[in-house]
Design a protein around this motif. Structure first.
Motif, mmCIF file in Angstrom:
data_model
loop_
_atom_site.group_PDB
_atom_site.id
_atom_site.type_symbol
_atom_site.label_atom_id
_atom_site.label_comp_id
_atom_site.label_asym_id
_atom_site.label_seq_id
_atom_site.Cartn_x
_atom_site.Cartn_y
_atom_site.Cartn_z
ATOM 1 N N THR A 233 26.676 22.231 9.840
ATOM 2 C CA THR A 233 28.068 21.816 10.032
ATOM 3 C C THR A 233 28.267 20.304 10.038
ATOM 4 O OG1 THR A 233 27.798 21.901 12.431
ATOM 5 C CG2 THR A 233 28.619 23.902 11.355
ATOM 6 N N ASP A 237 23.604 15.620 12.147
ATOM 7 C CA ASP A 237 23.018 16.285 13.309
ATOM 8 C C ASP A 237 21.631 16.810 12.969
ATOM 9 O OD1 ASP A 237 22.359 17.731 15.561
ATOM 10 O OD2 ASP A 237 24.386 18.552 15.819
ATOM 11 N N SER A 239 19.769 18.648 14.640
ATOM 12 C CA SER A 239 19.522 20.019 15.111
ATOM 13 C C SER A 239 20.009 21.065 14.108
ATOM 14 C CB SER A 239 20.173 20.248 16.481
ATOM 15 O OG SER A 239 21.576 20.197 16.382
ATOM 16 N N ASP A 240 20.788 20.662 13.118
ATOM 17 C CA ASP A 240 21.312 21.632 12.146
ATOM 18 C C ASP A 240 20.216 22.356 11.349
ATOM 19 O OD1 ASP A 240 23.811 20.857 13.024
ATOM 20 O OD2 ASP A 240 24.683 20.829 11.002
ATOM 21 N N ASN A 276 27.887 26.083 14.827
ATOM 22 C CA ASN A 276 26.624 26.748 15.094
ATOM 23 C C ASN A 276 26.430 26.859 16.609
ATOM 24 O OD1 ASN A 276 25.315 24.357 16.053
ATOM 25 N ND2 ASN A 276 24.898 23.744 13.925
ATOM 26 N N ASP A 279 26.796 23.599 18.366
ATOM 27 C CA ASP A 279 28.165 23.057 18.251
ATOM 28 C C ASP A 279 29.082 23.665 19.320
ATOM 29 O OD1 ASP A 279 27.476 21.673 15.927
ATOM 30 O OD2 ASP A 279 28.219 23.248 14.589
ATOM 31 N N GLN A 283 27.213 20.012 20.923
ATOM 32 C CA GLN A 283 25.951 19.291 20.723
ATOM 33 C C GLN A 283 25.641 19.192 19.239
ATOM 34 O OE1 GLN A 283 24.404 17.723 22.955
ATOM 35 N NE2 GLN A 283 24.665 18.716 24.952
ATOM 36 N N ALA A 284 24.731 18.292 18.810
ATOM 37 C CA ALA A 284 24.145 17.337 19.737
ATOM 38 C C ALA A 284 25.022 16.081 19.801
ATOM 39 C CB ALA A 284 22.743 16.960 19.236
ATOM 40 N N LEU A 287 28.146 15.870 17.745
ATOM 41 C CA LEU A 287 28.053 15.968 16.280
ATOM 42 C C LEU A 287 28.367 17.401 15.847
ATOM 43 C CD1 LEU A 287 24.893 13.775 15.592
ATOM 44 C CD2 LEU A 287 27.274 13.231 15.042
ATOM 45 N N VAL A 288 29.621 17.628 15.514
ATOM 46 C CA VAL A 288 30.092 18.940 15.075
ATOM 47 C C VAL A 288 30.895 18.734 13.792
ATOM 48 C CG1 VAL A 288 30.167 19.862 17.419
ATOM 49 C CG2 VAL A 288 32.195 18.734 16.481
HETATM 50 CA CA CA Z 1 25.982 20.145 16.002
#
Ligand code: CA
Length: 311
Positions: A233, A237, A239-240, A276, A279, A283-284, A287-288
């Protein structure tokens, strides 16, 4: 001349301040629920890391800015729903005692959505509403895969358990908590079989069909849920890609860790936000996706929904 000017100035100031007050009365109190809002974190979650990084990133402040009274709880990072639920219940009892309010509005993310159901099931008198965000009420495919591939007592299970508990303990230490950790119990709580057993004992709000909605109200407690089906997304980010990897374990739409239908509880507000699993709690670090409803807005809107119901 001076008197007339003073009169006009006085009138301008009067109308400006009363319109500002009227605007603020609505805008500054749109999340001022009757009962406190209690946020409950997911597996491997925390309230604040080093007293700085919030699990519900920026969400408590966003709710407080709109007049809500918010409490962020912390339970064992990795443990069975019943263990985490008992820890959460003790905190809810404290919140009720501190605030003098007889009930709370519970909102849980991920495993936290099962914990809040536990509290409402054993002490419905303390709960005005239960809301889950991205929670696996009918299990998580990834938990099923892990549980199936780590046989009881095997070396690999010991290794998995060691690392899971270490992770939970480290998060616990940096967030200033020393709750007991049990990675295998957490995993078993989140499998299809584990959630089925939990649902049999604590059925309130759970849909009877595989992908329908649950009852909106059970025993005077309102039930809600929402979740996302976005994976990648935000390109910034880091973590995506992890969410992209875990989403490969799922056949249907999911948020990276929880399937769309498994997230259903009570009144389903929406189950396909472009968010996600991380999100969902902004997070993180916020950052969405910039093209869809912001997570903070969803929490604020929900608080307004509860307020309008007198909860
Ligand atoms: Ca995110």
């Amino acid at each position: 001349m001076l008197r007339r000017f003073s009169l006009v100035l006085g009138l301008v100031v009067f109308f400006w301040s009363s319109s500002a007050q009227a605007w603020c009365w609505w805008n500054c109190n749109s999340a001022r629920t009757k009962y406190p809002i209690v946020l409950a974190h997911g597996a491997a979650g925390f309230d604040e890391l080093f007293g700085v990084i919030e699990y519900f990133y920026g969400i408590p402040g966003a709710l407080q800015d709109k007049g809500a009274t918010v409490f962020v709880t912390e339970v064992s990072q990795l443990n069975a729903t019943e263990v985490r639920g008992e820890q959460l219940l003790a905190q809810v009892e404290t919140i009720v005692a501190i605030t003098g309010k007889p009930k709370v509005n519970l909102i849980g993310h991920s495993h936290g959505g099962l914990d809040v159901r536990y509290v409402a099931s054993v002490r419905p008198d303390l709960v005005a509403s239960v809301t889950s965000v991205g929670s696996p009420h009918k299990g998580a495919d990834l938990a099923d895969f892990l549980a199936a591939n780590f046989e009881d007592g095997s070396f690999t299970q010991s290794v998995l358990s060691f690392f899971a508990e270490l992770l939970g303990t480290v998060i616990g230490i940096v967030s200033g908590s020393s709750n007991p950790q049990d990675g295998i119990a957490a995993l078993e709580s989140l499998t299809t079989a584990g959630t089925a057993a939990f649902n049999a004992t604590h059925p309130a709000g759970v849909p009877s069909s595989s992908c329908g909605e649950g009852p909106a109200s059970v025993g005077g407690v309102r039930y809600y849920s929402w979740s996302g089906t976005g994976i990648l997304t935000n390109v910034f980010d880091i973590s995506d890609p992890a969410m992209g990897l875990t989403s490969l374990f799922y056949s249907g739409p999911n948020d990276g860790l929880v399937g769309r239908c498994s997230s259903h509880l009570g009144d389903v507000i929406r189950d396909d936000y472009f968010q996600n699993h991380l999100d969902e709690v902004n997070q993180a670090f916020g950052l969405v996706s910039i093209f869809t409803s912001n997570p903070k807005t969803l929490f604020k809107n929900h608080a307004n929904r509860l307020k309008n119901l007198g909860l």
